[in-house]
Write a protein that holds these residues in place. Structure first.
Motif, short mmCIF file in Angstrom:
data_model
loop_
_atom_site.label_atom_id
_atom_site.label_comp_id
_atom_site.label_asym_id
_atom_site.label_seq_id
_atom_site.Cartn_x
_atom_site.Cartn_y
_atom_site.Cartn_z
N LYS A 35 3.72 -3.91 -9.28
CA LYS A 35 3.31 -4.74 -7.95
C LYS A 35 1.68 -4.39 -7.39
O LYS A 35 1.08 -5.32 -7.09
CB LYS A 35 4.27 -4.11 -6.81
CG LYS A 35 5.80 -4.36 -6.94
CD LYS A 35 6.48 -3.57 -5.67
CE LYS A 35 8.03 -4.18 -5.86
NZ LYS A 35 8.64 -3.68 -4.75
N ILE A 36 1.33 -3.16 -7.73
CA ILE A 36 -0.20 -2.81 -7.74
C ILE A 36 -0.91 -3.81 -8.63
O ILE A 36 -2.17 -4.35 -7.91
CB ILE A 36 -0.51 -1.46 -7.91
CG1 ILE A 36 0.21 -0.44 -6.69
CG2 ILE A 36 -1.81 -1.01 -7.78
CD1 ILE A 36 0.30 0.96 -6.82
N ARG A 37 -0.52 -3.94 -9.80
CA ARG A 37 -1.28 -4.83 -10.63
C ARG A 37 -1.32 -6.30 -10.04
O ARG A 37 -2.23 -6.93 -10.14
CB ARG A 37 -0.80 -4.73 -12.06
CG ARG A 37 -1.15 -3.28 -12.82
CD ARG A 37 -0.95 -3.56 -14.28
NE ARG A 37 0.63 -3.88 -14.49
CZ ARG A 37 1.35 -2.82 -14.59
NH1 ARG A 37 1.18 -1.63 -14.68
NH2 ARG A 37 2.72 -3.17 -15.03
N GLN A 72 -1.01 -3.49 1.88
CA GLN A 72 0.00 -3.26 1.01
C GLN A 72 -0.19 -2.36 -0.20
O GLN A 72 0.56 -1.47 -0.64
CB GLN A 72 0.61 -4.50 0.75
CG GLN A 72 1.19 -5.54 1.72
CD GLN A 72 1.70 -6.94 1.29
OE1 GLN A 72 1.80 -7.10 -0.07
NE2 GLN A 72 1.95 -7.81 2.01
N LYS A 73 -1.39 -2.63 -0.97
CA LYS A 73 -1.86 -1.87 -2.00
C LYS A 73 -1.81 -0.22 -1.55
O LYS A 73 -1.33 0.57 -2.35
CB LYS A 73 -2.98 -2.43 -2.40
CG LYS A 73 -3.53 -1.71 -3.69
CD LYS A 73 -4.84 -2.10 -4.30
CE LYS A 73 -5.15 -1.23 -5.37
NZ LYS A 73 -6.66 -1.82 -6.10
N LYS A 74 -2.36 -0.09 -0.54
CA LYS A 74 -2.22 1.32 -0.28
C LYS A 74 -1.07 1.98 0.11
O LYS A 74 -0.99 3.27 -0.22
CB LYS A 74 -3.11 1.39 1.15
CG LYS A 74 -4.81 1.08 0.99
CD LYS A 74 -5.56 1.81 -0.01
CE LYS A 74 -6.77 1.44 -0.09
NZ LYS A 74 -7.82 2.50 -1.00
N GLN A 75 -0.06 1.04 0.73
CA GLN A 75 1.14 1.86 0.83
C GLN A 75 1.96 2.12 -0.29
O GLN A 75 2.75 2.91 -0.63
CB GLN A 75 1.79 0.62 1.53
CG GLN A 75 1.58 0.61 3.18
CD GLN A 75 2.22 -0.35 3.89
OE1 GLN A 75 3.04 -1.18 3.59
NE2 GLN A 75 2.01 -0.52 5.56
N THR A 81 2.48 7.97 -5.38
CA THR A 81 1.93 9.33 -5.38
C THR A 81 3.07 10.14 -4.82
O THR A 81 3.30 11.34 -5.48
CB THR A 81 0.55 9.73 -4.48
OG1 THR A 81 -0.35 8.74 -4.63
CG2 THR A 81 0.21 10.97 -4.21
N GLN A 82 3.72 9.96 -3.98
CA GLN A 82 4.92 10.80 -3.62
C GLN A 82 6.00 10.74 -4.68
O GLN A 82 6.56 11.82 -4.82
CB GLN A 82 5.51 10.09 -2.27
CG GLN A 82 4.74 10.26 -1.27
CD GLN A 82 5.28 9.58 0.25
OE1 GLN A 82 6.31 8.92 0.39
NE2 GLN A 82 4.31 9.63 1.40
N MET A 83 6.39 9.58 -5.23
CA MET A 83 7.43 9.50 -6.13
C MET A 83 7.06 10.36 -7.40
O MET A 83 7.91 11.10 -8.01
CB MET A 83 7.78 8.27 -6.39
CG MET A 83 8.43 7.53 -5.57
SD MET A 83 8.98 5.89 -5.90
CE MET A 83 10.34 6.19 -6.97
#
Length: 205
Positions: A35-37, A72-75, A81-83
């Motif tokens: 999704k980030i890409r 959205q990218k930051k979220q 990072t959390q996962m």
């Protein structure tokens, strides 16, 4: 009745497995990366539009859409990072569990080996082992003596002494030297050589 309305009791669900949970979280991280890409690709397009669009309402609209995608990218990055942190903690816990399991198996094997060694030691007697070793040494010595007796030559007189044999051998060596160089040959004169002797029949020059 249970077939129609279902069972009201709780099902015996197996406890969660660490490896399965880690694999599930890694799959989620991969999905978030995808999704980030995708968002990065769309942001690149908006960046090109902002560069071509002059100042005005259209530019502000493109800018708002780009800001939403960036949010959205930051979220997604925070979720990733959390996962990843949770997955790392689970991997450490799994490593600890596996290490403890290996340690327990090692201790069990060591106990079994110690038990077998004790049983084998009870079946052996140190004194009997020493006696067996001495017996084998005596048998080897007897065998060597028997072989020595069997290797002796037959018909050798007992009165022959080693010193007499050495003296006789010395006499044989002296006699052999005389045969090779007899002294009576020294009295015979040597024959004259014919080198530089002129024949009497030769014609004068």
């Amino acid at each position: 009745m249970n077939r129609l309305f279902g069972s009201s009791g709780k099902k015996n669900t197996p406890p969660p497995n660490l490896n399965d949970t880690i694999n599930t979280m890694d799959s989620r991280v991969d999905a978030i990366d995808a999704k980030i890409r995708k968002i990065d690709g769309e942001l690149a397009k908006y960046k090109e539009q902002l560069a071509r669009t002059p100042a005005g309402p259209s530019r502000e609209s493109v800018k708002r859409q780009a800001m939403q995608l960036l949010q959205q990218k930051k979220q997604y990055e925070n979720q990733k990072t959390q996962m990843m942190g949770q997955s790392f903690n689970l991997e450490q816990a799994n490593f600890t569990v596996e290490s403890l399991r290996s340690t327990a198996e090692t201790v069990t094997v060591m106990k079994t080996a110690a038990k077998e060694m004790k049983q084998n030691m009870k079946a052996m007697n140190i004194d009997k082992v020493e006696d067996l070793r001495d017996e084998l040494a005596e048998l080897m010595q007897d065998s060597n003596e028997i072989n020595e007796v069997l290797s002796r030559s037959y018909g050798t007189p007992d009165y022959l002494d080693e010193a007499d044999l050495e003296a006789e051998l010395g006499m044989l060596q002296e006699f052999q030297g005389v045969e090779e160089n007899p002294s009576y040959l020294d009295d015979i004169p040597s024959a004259p050589t014919t080198t530089n002797v002129r024949s009497p029949m030769a014609e004068p020059q």
